[in-house]
Design a protein around this motif. Structure first.
Motif, PDB file in Angstrom:
ATOM      1  N   GLN A 169       0.843  -1.202   0.000  1.00  0.00           N
ATOM      2  CA  GLN A 169       0.000   0.000   0.000  1.00  0.00           C
ATOM      3  C   GLN A 169       0.878   1.251   0.000  1.00  0.00           C
ATOM      4  O   GLN A 169       0.637   2.203  -0.748  1.00  0.00           O
ATOM      5  CB  GLN A 169      -0.910   0.018   1.241  1.00  0.00           C
ATOM      6  CG  GLN A 169      -2.081  -0.936   1.191  1.00  0.00           C
ATOM      7  CD  GLN A 169      -2.922  -0.853   2.460  1.00  0.00           C
ATOM      8  OE1 GLN A 169      -2.440  -0.468   3.524  1.00  0.00           O
ATOM      9  NE2 GLN A 169      -4.196  -1.216   2.345  1.00  0.00           N
ATOM     10  N   THR A 170       1.889   1.245   0.855  1.00  0.00           N
ATOM     11  CA  THR A 170       2.790   2.388   0.967  1.00  0.00           C
ATOM     12  C   THR A 170       3.487   2.667  -0.355  1.00  0.00           C
ATOM     13  O   THR A 170       3.628   3.824  -0.772  1.00  0.00           O
ATOM     14  CB  THR A 170       3.835   2.129   2.073  1.00  0.00           C
ATOM     15  OG1 THR A 170       3.152   1.860   3.306  1.00  0.00           O
ATOM     16  CG2 THR A 170       4.753   3.334   2.246  1.00  0.00           C
ATOM     17  N   LYS A 171       3.904   1.603  -1.023  1.00  0.00           N
ATOM     18  CA  LYS A 171       4.595   1.743  -2.307  1.00  0.00           C
ATOM     19  C   LYS A 171       3.642   2.298  -3.371  1.00  0.00           C
ATOM     20  O   LYS A 171       4.005   3.181  -4.165  1.00  0.00           O
ATOM     21  CB  LYS A 171       5.144   0.389  -2.747  1.00  0.00           C
ATOM     22  CG  LYS A 171       6.069   0.444  -3.960  1.00  0.00           C
ATOM     23  CD  LYS A 171       6.641  -0.929  -4.287  1.00  0.00           C
ATOM     24  CE  LYS A 171       7.538  -1.429  -3.171  1.00  0.00           C
ATOM     25  NZ  LYS A 171       8.200  -2.718  -3.561  1.00  0.00           N
ATOM     26  N   MET A 172       2.399   1.796  -3.369  1.00  0.00           N
ATOM     27  CA  MET A 172       1.408   2.262  -4.356  1.00  0.00           C
ATOM     28  C   MET A 172       1.072   3.733  -4.145  1.00  0.00           C
ATOM     29  O   MET A 172       0.994   4.515  -5.090  1.00  0.00           O
ATOM     30  CB  MET A 172       0.133   1.412  -4.256  1.00  0.00           C
ATOM     31  CG  MET A 172       0.299  -0.024  -4.721  1.00  0.00           C
ATOM     32  SD  MET A 172      -1.196  -1.007  -4.412  1.00  0.00           S
ATOM     33  CE  MET A 172      -2.356  -0.223  -5.525  1.00  0.00           C
ATOM     34  N   VAL A 173       0.872   4.097  -2.888  1.00  0.00           N
ATOM     35  CA  VAL A 173       0.488   5.472  -2.566  1.00  0.00           C
ATOM     36  C   VAL A 173       1.594   6.451  -2.937  1.00  0.00           C
ATOM     37  O   VAL A 173       1.327   7.571  -3.391  1.00  0.00           O
ATOM     38  CB  VAL A 173       0.130   5.584  -1.065  1.00  0.00           C
ATOM     39  CG1 VAL A 173      -0.003   7.043  -0.652  1.00  0.00           C
ATOM     40  CG2 VAL A 173      -1.166   4.866  -0.774  1.00  0.00           C
ATOM     41  N   ALA A 174       2.830   6.036  -2.756  1.00  0.00           N
ATOM     42  CA  ALA A 174       3.967   6.916  -3.054  1.00  0.00           C
ATOM     43  C   ALA A 174       3.953   7.368  -4.506  1.00  0.00           C
ATOM     44  O   ALA A 174       4.417   8.473  -4.832  1.00  0.00           O
ATOM     45  CB  ALA A 174       5.276   6.200  -2.728  1.00  0.00           C
ATOM     46  N   GLU A 175       3.397   6.545  -5.385  1.00  0.00           N
ATOM     47  CA  GLU A 175       3.351   6.888  -6.806  1.00  0.00           C
ATOM     48  C   GLU A 175       2.371   8.022  -7.101  1.00  0.00           C
ATOM     49  O   GLU A 175       2.392   8.608  -8.184  1.00  0.00           O
ATOM     50  CB  GLU A 175       2.981   5.645  -7.627  1.00  0.00           C
ATOM     51  CG  GLU A 175       4.032   4.545  -7.575  1.00  0.00           C
ATOM     52  CD  GLU A 175       3.673   3.350  -8.430  1.00  0.00           C
ATOM     53  OE1 GLU A 175       2.869   3.519  -9.375  1.00  0.00           O
ATOM     54  OE2 GLU A 175       4.191   2.254  -8.158  1.00  0.00           O
TER      55      GLU A 175
END
Length: 253
Positions: free
Chosen positions: A19-25
């Protein structure tokens, strides 16, 4: 299924690291996503499902933009999700301060009114009181406006007894020129506010209001929207007579 739909579903099922990786985008694209017919759903889902500390960079993007977003067809949904899910005191304070500074504008806006209604229905008591305080003095005028009339109905439904008394008192004030209640009963939007008053007031208030309304019944029958009030009053009177008729039998039993 669109990419946005896939993204929304993914946010719901993947672990926090993903989730954190997706949101960072999303960084740098928040406002564009909020205003997008599909992208706003992704932002809403992030706010609903991901811990606040991870999405704080999203929420902080809205600081100073609350009124602008609240008056946008998609932005108003996002602001409501923030109010629902982000309990960080700083975020809540900033959001409410911006909303309160423009309550009257938002109440009359076709999208902003939903944000004000949301606070009235789901907000903390002091937030509800702050909104009602801003609207007091303009209740009759707001009741005659298409979108703001819905806000006034929410004030009546969710305000406390003291606040409701103030709102009703404003509607019952008489001037040498006109009686606000009579004007409201004939209005295409305000007549619904009068009906909400009859639903939400206490018995003593209802008797007083019905007495005032009955003086105008014959005139109201000539107006399209006044007929709504006539029908509601006749229903209330019939219900009252039925209760009185049943009372002796109940007492005897």
């Amino acid at each position: 299924m669109s990419c946005d739909d896939i993204c929304v579903q993914a946010i719901e099922v993947v672990d926090l690291a993903q989730q954190t990786k997706m949101v960072a985008e999303l960084d740098g694209h928040i406002m564009r996503c909020v205003r997008d017919q599909n992208g706003n759903h992704v932002i809403q889902k992030c706010i609903e499902c991901i811990p606040q500390d991870v999405i704080q960079f999203i929420v902080s993007t809205f600081y100073g933009q609350v009124v602008l977003l609240s008056t946008h067809p998609y932005g108003c949904r996002v602001i409501q999700r923030v109010l629902e899910h982000c309990d960080d005191p700083t975020t809540q304070q900033i959001m409410m301060d911006e909303i309160l500074q423009s309550v009257c504008l938002l109440a009359q806006d076709q999208y902003g009114n939903y944000v004000v209604q949301h606070v009235l229905e789901h907000g903390k008591p002091h937030e509800r009181t702050a909104i009602i305080d801003k609207l007091i003095g303009q209740i009759v005028q707001m009741s005659q406006q298409k979108f703001a009339s819905n806000v006034i109905e929410k004030c009546l439904a969710f305000g406390n007894p003291v606040e409701r008394q103030i709102l009703i008192g404003e509607m019952l004030e008489s001037t040498t020129e006109s009686e606000p209640l009579e004007v409201m009963m004939k209005d295409q939007f305000a007549n619904y506010v009068v009906q909400k008053v009859l639903e939400t007031c206490d018995d003593q208030q209802r008797e007083m209001i019905l007495t005032r309304i009955k003086a105008h019944l014959n005139t109201l029958k000539k107006y399209t929207y006044g007929k709504h009030i006539v029908a509601r009053v006749e229903k209330l009177v019939a219900a009252g007579e039925k209760r009185q008729g049943l009372q002796p039998a109940c007492t005897a039993a």
